[in-house]
Design an enzyme around this catalytic site. Structure first.
Site, PDB file in Angstrom:
ATOM      1  N   ASP A  13       0.820  -1.218   0.000  1.00 36.02           N
ATOM      2  CA  ASP A  13       0.000   0.000   0.000  1.00 36.02           C
ATOM      3  C   ASP A  13       0.854   1.267   0.000  1.00 36.02           C
ATOM      4  O   ASP A  13       0.429   2.310   0.470  1.00 36.02           O
ATOM      5  CB  ASP A  13      -0.957   0.040   1.204  1.00 36.02           C
ATOM      6  CG  ASP A  13      -1.809  -1.210   1.312  1.00 36.02           C
ATOM      7  OD1 ASP A  13      -2.437  -1.575   0.307  1.00 36.02           O
ATOM      8  OD2 ASP A  13      -1.847  -1.820   2.397  1.00 36.02           O
ATOM      9  N   LYS A  16       2.421   2.012  -5.183  1.00 37.65           N
ATOM     10  CA  LYS A  16       3.098   1.446  -6.351  1.00 37.65           C
ATOM     11  C   LYS A  16       2.354   1.752  -7.638  1.00 37.65           C
ATOM     12  O   LYS A  16       2.965   1.925  -8.690  1.00 37.65           O
ATOM     13  CB  LYS A  16       3.254  -0.065  -6.179  1.00 37.65           C
ATOM     14  CG  LYS A  16       4.184  -0.451  -5.029  1.00 37.65           C
ATOM     15  CD  LYS A  16       4.310  -1.952  -4.881  1.00 37.65           C
ATOM     16  CE  LYS A  16       3.045  -2.622  -4.388  1.00 37.65           C
ATOM     17  NZ  LYS A  16       2.642  -2.203  -3.030  1.00 37.65           N
ATOM     18  N   GLY A  17       1.021   1.801  -7.560  1.00 34.76           N
ATOM     19  CA  GLY A  17       0.244   2.077  -8.762  1.00 34.76           C
ATOM     20  C   GLY A  17       0.570   3.434  -9.349  1.00 34.76           C
ATOM     21  O   GLY A  17       0.714   3.589 -10.566  1.00 34.76           O
ATOM     22  N   GLY A  40      -3.890  -4.361  -4.412  1.00 31.40           N
ATOM     23  CA  GLY A  40      -4.713  -3.292  -4.959  1.00 31.40           C
ATOM     24  C   GLY A  40      -3.891  -2.057  -5.235  1.00 31.40           C
ATOM     25  O   GLY A  40      -3.043  -1.670  -4.438  1.00 31.40           O
ATOM     26  N   HIS A  41      -4.101  -1.449  -6.406  1.00 34.76           N
ATOM     27  CA  HIS A  41      -3.433  -0.204  -6.752  1.00 34.76           C
ATOM     28  C   HIS A  41      -4.493   0.844  -7.069  1.00 34.76           C
ATOM     29  O   HIS A  41      -5.456   0.564  -7.786  1.00 34.76           O
ATOM     30  CB  HIS A  41      -2.550  -0.363  -7.995  1.00 34.76           C
ATOM     31  CG  HIS A  41      -1.437  -1.344  -7.826  1.00 34.76           C
ATOM     32  ND1 HIS A  41      -0.692  -1.432  -6.683  1.00 34.76           N
ATOM     33  CD2 HIS A  41      -0.934  -2.275  -8.683  1.00 34.76           C
ATOM     34  CE1 HIS A  41       0.236  -2.374  -6.845  1.00 34.76           C
ATOM     35  NE2 HIS A  41       0.090  -2.910  -8.032  1.00 34.76           N
ATOM     36  N   THR A 128      -7.047 -12.017   2.897  1.00 36.74           N
ATOM     37  CA  THR A 128      -8.173 -11.330   2.262  1.00 36.74           C
ATOM     38  C   THR A 128      -9.326 -12.271   1.955  1.00 36.74           C
ATOM     39  O   THR A 128     -10.382 -11.831   1.514  1.00 36.74           O
ATOM     40  CB  THR A 128      -7.717 -10.671   0.948  1.00 36.74           C
ATOM     41  OG1 THR A 128      -7.207 -11.690   0.073  1.00 36.74           O
ATOM     42  CG2 THR A 128      -6.648  -9.623   1.209  1.00 36.74           C
ATOM     43  N   ARG A 142       1.944 -29.309  -6.301  1.00 34.43           N
ATOM     44  CA  ARG A 142       1.849 -29.854  -7.662  1.00 34.43           C
ATOM     45  C   ARG A 142       0.476 -30.432  -7.983  1.00 34.43           C
ATOM     46  O   ARG A 142       0.344 -31.401  -8.742  1.00 34.43           O
ATOM     47  CB  ARG A 142       2.960 -30.886  -7.902  1.00 34.43           C
ATOM     48  CG  ARG A 142       4.342 -30.251  -7.940  1.00 34.43           C
ATOM     49  CD  ARG A 142       5.449 -31.246  -7.752  1.00 34.43           C
ATOM     50  NE  ARG A 142       5.435 -31.786  -6.385  1.00 34.43           N
ATOM     51  CZ  ARG A 142       6.335 -32.632  -5.920  1.00 34.43           C
ATOM     52  NH1 ARG A 142       7.315 -33.048  -6.691  1.00 34.43           N
ATOM     53  NH2 ARG A 142       6.266 -33.066  -4.680  1.00 34.43           N
ATOM     54  N   GLN A 223       1.793  -6.163  -3.044  1.00 34.41           N
ATOM     55  CA  GLN A 223       2.109  -6.180  -1.610  1.00 34.41           C
ATOM     56  C   GLN A 223       3.432  -5.450  -1.343  1.00 34.41           C
ATOM     57  O   GLN A 223       3.683  -4.431  -1.951  1.00 34.41           O
ATOM     58  CB  GLN A 223       2.134  -7.613  -1.065  1.00 34.41           C
ATOM     59  CG  GLN A 223       0.784  -8.304  -1.029  1.00 34.41           C
ATOM     60  CD  GLN A 223       0.487  -9.033  -2.315  1.00 34.41           C
ATOM     61  OE1 GLN A 223       1.364  -9.535  -3.001  1.00 34.41           O
ATOM     62  NE2 GLN A 223      -0.786  -9.101  -2.665  1.00 34.41           N
ATOM     63  N   THR A 299      -8.271  -3.137  -2.100  1.00 28.25           N
ATOM     64  CA  THR A 299      -8.891  -4.436  -2.345  1.00 28.25           C
ATOM     65  C   THR A 299      -9.787  -4.871  -1.196  1.00 28.25           C
ATOM     66  O   THR A 299     -10.889  -5.370  -1.404  1.00 28.25           O
ATOM     67  CB  THR A 299      -7.799  -5.493  -2.591  1.00 28.25           C
ATOM     68  OG1 THR A 299      -7.096  -5.143  -3.796  1.00 28.25           O
ATOM     69  CG2 THR A 299      -8.402  -6.880  -2.756  1.00 28.25           C
ATOM     70  N   LEU A 331       4.164  12.396   0.807  1.00 30.78           N
ATOM     71  CA  LEU A 331       4.814  13.381   1.673  1.00 30.78           C
ATOM     72  C   LEU A 331       3.826  14.457   2.103  1.00 30.78           C
ATOM     73  O   LEU A 331       3.909  14.987   3.209  1.00 30.78           O
ATOM     74  CB  LEU A 331       6.003  14.012   0.940  1.00 30.78           C
ATOM     75  CG  LEU A 331       6.850  14.994   1.752  1.00 30.78           C
ATOM     76  CD1 LEU A 331       7.522  14.291   2.929  1.00 30.78           C
ATOM     77  CD2 LEU A 331       7.878  15.676   0.858  1.00 30.78           C
ATOM     78  N   GLY A 414       1.083  14.490  -3.892  1.00 34.84           N
ATOM     79  CA  GLY A 414      -0.365  14.473  -4.046  1.00 34.84           C
ATOM     80  C   GLY A 414      -0.749  13.210  -4.792  1.00 34.84           C
ATOM     81  O   GLY A 414       0.118  12.492  -5.316  1.00 34.84           O
TER      82      GLY A 414
END
Length: 427
Positions: A13, A16-17, A40-41, A128, A142, A223, A299, A331, A414
């Site tokens: 969180d 990254k998106g 989730g992004h 989740t 397997r 993650q 998410t 920031l 922002g």
């Protein structure tokens, strides 16, 4: 031209998106290499906000090819729903590529995930409930179902039968649940075959060829470092490897082809779910960070736990990922605090510890040691260069950079795509 890895340097969180989207216009491929729709992004483009769960953030960049690598576990219903939702908003999703070796999340995976968490009670991990862990467990055991199996009904049926032989025993005898019918699962999965067939390719071949031809490939982790199944705060982790090494195993691209590893750091710290969190704030400051930062899981919808910046875990992320750069996000959320504490070390059994303890017991008992930095009150959301920031904000960034062990090359001021200060180019 480089191949880059972009990953979370905390507990996920981190934004990254936004970082991936910022680079999306300059790269040819954006690749998800692990995780599933437990990640989730949020990406803001102009006045539009997009919540992505399984798709790479590059899906929003017109010139970029988004890729789901072999290390991802795919819930086909979620994927198709996400593609449909973007198409309805005018986003072209036709360039998506999916590895035929990626594993599928089936209905029995989500059922097992939910009932096993309830069974654990107070000892639950905080998953989740989306079937991620059981799908990865089947992969390792397997008995997993892969995307390519959708196109061979005979193989698909054999694999579902083999998986349900044991799982139905567990559901019925341990959890007192009804058995799941093989025909029902096979029929549901076959229903996705035609809708997905046009997207499925040998992504390992595509990506290696692209890099050899000088195209830019960005590997995007879900993650964060402290949720890595090997290097995170086990057992309160995810079921895959969000760290930089996971980009190689999750795509089939060798480490010698990766030139840069970028860690995303929030200007404070958050985590979702259970597990240790030394700088967690259970007071007004914690609530203020949560409110101003909009700290609710993309998410899960769960409120995130909030705390001050932790330089110990930032240094750890630098070490285990071989980070070359940091992207510092949010920031602007810290604007308004007169003084801002930063965790520089831990106290464990009366001793000062400056590196992440390898012992789970020690980490659970770690108490943060803080240094306090002066805050700022000026609005920074319009800042375009580092020099536009208030002096105290500049000092805060410089202190975090020195403590974390890698240069901060970009700063988010922002939520918008254009609300970013780029100090050094990532490309």
């Amino acid at each position: 031209m480089p191949a880059l890895v972009l990953l979370g340097a905390q507990w996920g969180d981190e934004g990254k998106g936004k970082a991936t989207d910022l680079l999306g216009g300059s790269v040819d491929y954006v690749v998800r290499y692990q995780g599933g729709n437990n990640a989730g992004h949020t990406v803001v483009v102009g006045d539009q906000k997009y919540a992505l769960h399984l798709l790479p953030s590059g899906i929003l960049s017109p010139g970029c090819t988004p890729v789901i690598g072999n290390g991802v576990v795919v819930d086909p219903a979620v994927l198709l729903s996400e593609l449909s939702g973007l198409a309805e908003r005018g986003v072209d999703t036709s360039k998506l590529l999916i590895s035929g070796n990626a594993h599928l999340i089936t209905p029995y995976h989500t059922t097992l995930d939910k009932v096993s968490e309830r069974f654990l009670g107070k000892r639950k991990i905080g998953t989740t409930g989306r079937g991620i862990g059981p799908a990865y467990a089947d992969k390792i055991n397997r008995v997993g179902i892969r995307v390519q199996d959708l196109f061979d009904e005979s193989i698909l049926r054999q694999k579902v039968e083999a998986a349900l032989d044991s799982k139905n025993q567990v559901l019925a005898k341990l959890y007192n649940r009804r058995a799941i019918a093989v025909d029902q699962v096979v029929e549901e999965l076959l229903g996705y075959a035609d809708q997905l067939s046009g997207y499925v390719v040998d992504t390992t071949l595509v990506l290696n060829n692209a890099i050899d031809q000088g195209q830019v490939v960005l590997f995007e982790g879900g993650q964060g470092t402290l949720l890595d199944v090997d290097h995170g705060t086990y057992p309160f982790v995810t079921s895959s490897n969000p760290t930089a090494g996971g980009a190689c195993t999750g795509t089939g691209v060798g480490p010698t082809k990766i030139s840069r590893v970028i860690g995303i750091l929030k200007a404070y710290t958050t985590r979702v779910g259970a597990g240790p969190f030394p700088t967690e704030l259970l007071d007004e400051d914690g609530e203020k960070l949560r409110t101003i930062g909009g700290e609710r899981g993309v998410t899960t919808g769960r409120d995130r736990r909030c705390g001050w910046f932790d330089a110990v875990i930032a240094r750890y992320a630098t070490r285990v990922n071989g980070l070359t750069d940091f992207f510092l996000t949010k920031l602007d959320v810290l604007t308004g605090w007169e003084r801002i504490p930063v965790c520089v070390a831990y106290e464990i059994d009366g001793k000062r510890v400056e590196e992440l303890p390898y012992s789970q017991t020690d980490f659970h008992h770690a108490t943060p040691i803080y240094e306090t930095l002066p805050g700022w009150s000026e609005d920074i959301t319009q800042a375009k260069t580092f020099d536009d920031l208030p002096k105290n904000a500049q000092k805060y960034v410089q202190a975090l950079e020195e403590m974390s062990g890698a240069p901060i090359s970009a700063i988010g001021v922002g939520p918008g795509r254009d609300e970013t200060i780029q100090i050094n180019s990532f490309l």
